[in-house]
Design an enzyme around this catalytic site. Structure first.
Site, PDB file in Angstrom:
ATOM      1  N   LYS A 128       0.829  -1.218   0.000  1.00  0.00           N
ATOM      2  CA  LYS A 128       0.000   0.000   0.000  1.00  0.00           C
ATOM      3  C   LYS A 128       0.858   1.260   0.000  1.00  0.00           C
ATOM      4  CE  LYS A 128      -4.419  -1.721   1.601  1.00  0.00           C
ATOM      5  NZ  LYS A 128      -5.587  -1.590   2.455  1.00  0.00           N
ATOM      6  N   LYS A 209      -4.733 -10.034  -6.030  1.00  0.00           N
ATOM      7  CA  LYS A 209      -5.845 -10.318  -5.119  1.00  0.00           C
ATOM      8  C   LYS A 209      -7.028  -9.383  -5.395  1.00  0.00           C
ATOM      9  CE  LYS A 209      -6.231  -8.502  -0.949  1.00  0.00           C
ATOM     10  NZ  LYS A 209      -7.604  -8.252  -0.483  1.00  0.00           N
ATOM     11  N   LYS A 212     -11.298  -4.382  -2.417  1.00  0.00           N
ATOM     12  CA  LYS A 212     -12.266  -3.268  -2.459  1.00  0.00           C
ATOM     13  C   LYS A 212     -11.651  -2.058  -3.148  1.00  0.00           C
ATOM     14  CE  LYS A 212     -13.686  -3.967   2.219  1.00  0.00           C
ATOM     15  NZ  LYS A 212     -12.399  -3.866   2.905  1.00  0.00           N
TER      16      LYS A 212
END
Ligand code: AQP
Length: 350
Positions: A128, A209, A212
């Site tokens: 991230k 993966k 959201k």
């Protein structure tokens, strides 16, 4: 008989002889099929056998930029979604993380004994942070907040998808370190990760993966609230390979087909051999995609309908969440006091 959408919570739960479960989900975007198949479906299926705490981890969602209005709406919407997928407030305590102050307080105490190197090696942090110019402290600290969430409830099991395995391992390390420094305080929790479905991959890229955060990208994810036509379009567009064999496989080249079979398996609950047998006479990947889309649509349609009913009465939803927070606080606040006492803080006289 109680209606499926009835939403009242019982009085404060006592520790039962059932194993205690804690898990969370961030209101960080539209809930996607991976969240559901990798975690939420199992939470609902096993809740009668366990003593459960399910938490909408809104403080975790703040670790990446969120528009305040969206975060606000997504939090309530996620509560309705958890009830719609079958979380039963008579069997499980459902609450919002920021409603129970002990979570943020205990995070601070655990921060003060967690080596920064433990956090820097977390793969979710590396992934991230790599796409951000300026990385906020909260993103690095995410797993300590999660450790506090789990440890406050003397949790035995943490059912999560595979991407959260490393964070649960870290919670174990933090529990052991605290127990070593201050004496037996925390139950050391175990991750509970499904054998199949713990890592649902993106339909547009089966090496990535499903998330959201990427669910706005066309073709990446099925969102739980997608209409049947949208679900069909997304699955029909799924990236596969140039072959025609419909079998489970660990070959990265065949990850797209494997992902479709895994989804079919988790939704139908069939054994792997039965799944492959179902497709023995299939004409090719087109038929595989149509049949996967069909079972996903059948699974999600009643959830969408229940969600709509629940969102029609947000006052009742808010009442339920308030009761959930009370029950969660009744368990976690005494634990937070124990932690404060052990590290030497003076507790206020009541
Ligand atoms: N693709 C997935 N396959 C299986 N399980 C998954 N989970 C997430 N993605 C998959 C599991 O869903 C639960 C809730 O996830 P979360 O909200 O805690 O955050 P996450 O793991 O970071 O999930 P996302 O969808 O990728 O959210 P964003 O994009 O906001 O970071 C967890 O048990 C998780 O393992």
């Amino acid at each position: 008989m109680r209606s499926q959408t009835s939403i009242s919570q019982n009085a404060t739960p006592k520790r039962s002889n059932k194993r205690r479960v804690f898990s969370g989900i961030q209101p960080s975007g539209d809930v996607q099929l991976g969240n559901y198949l990798g975690a939420m479906k199992g939470w609902a299926a096993r809740q009668a056998e366990k003593e459960n705490f399910f938490c909408i981890v809104d403080l975790h969602a703040l670790t990446v930029p969120q528009a305040p209005d969206e975060l606000h709406n997504q939090t309530r919407s996620l509560a309705a979604m958890l009830l719609a997928i079958g979380i039963d407030p008579h069997l499980s305590t459902l609450f919002i993380q920021s409603h129970v102050a002990a979570h943020a307080e205990v995070c601070w105490i655990l921060n003060c004994m967690t080596p920064i190197g433990w956090l820097e090696r977390m793969t979710q942090y590396k992934d991230k942070s790599s796409s951000q110019e300026s990385v906020v402290t909260g993103l690095l600290d995410y797993p300590v907040l999660m450790a506090g969430d789990i440890l406050l409830y003397d949790t035995d099991e943490v059912p999560v998808g595979d991407d959260q395995r490393q964070h649960v391992e870290l919670a174990r390390d933090i529990a052991q370190r605290f127990n070593h420094l201050y004496g037996e305080t925390f139950v050391v929790p175990e991750p509970f990760i499904a054998e199949v479905g713990a890592r649902i991959m993106g339909f547009n890229d089966p090496a990535l993966k499903m998330s959201k955060s990427y669910s706005h990208i066309r073709g990446h994810a099925v969102r739980l609230l997608d209409e049947p036509e949208e679900i069909e379009r997304t699955i029909k567009r799924a990236v596969t390979d140039s072959g025609n064999e419909i079998r489970f496989s660990n070959d990265p080249e065949r990850a797209g087909v494997n992902n479709l079979l895994v989804i079919y398996k988790v939704v139908t609950g069939k054994e792997a051999t039965a799944v492959e047998a179902d497709f023995a006479d299939a004409g090719g990947y087109g038929e595989l995609k149509s049949r996967v889309a069909e079972v996903v649509i059948d699974e999600l349609s009643p959830i969408r309908a229940r969600y709509a009913e629940l969102m029609a009465d947000v006052t009742e939803l808010d009442r339920l969440l308030a009761r959930g927070a009370e029950r969660a606080a009744a368990v976690s606040e005494p634990k937070a006091e124990e932690i404060k006492r052990k590290v030497g803080l003076v507790l206020p006289v009541s």
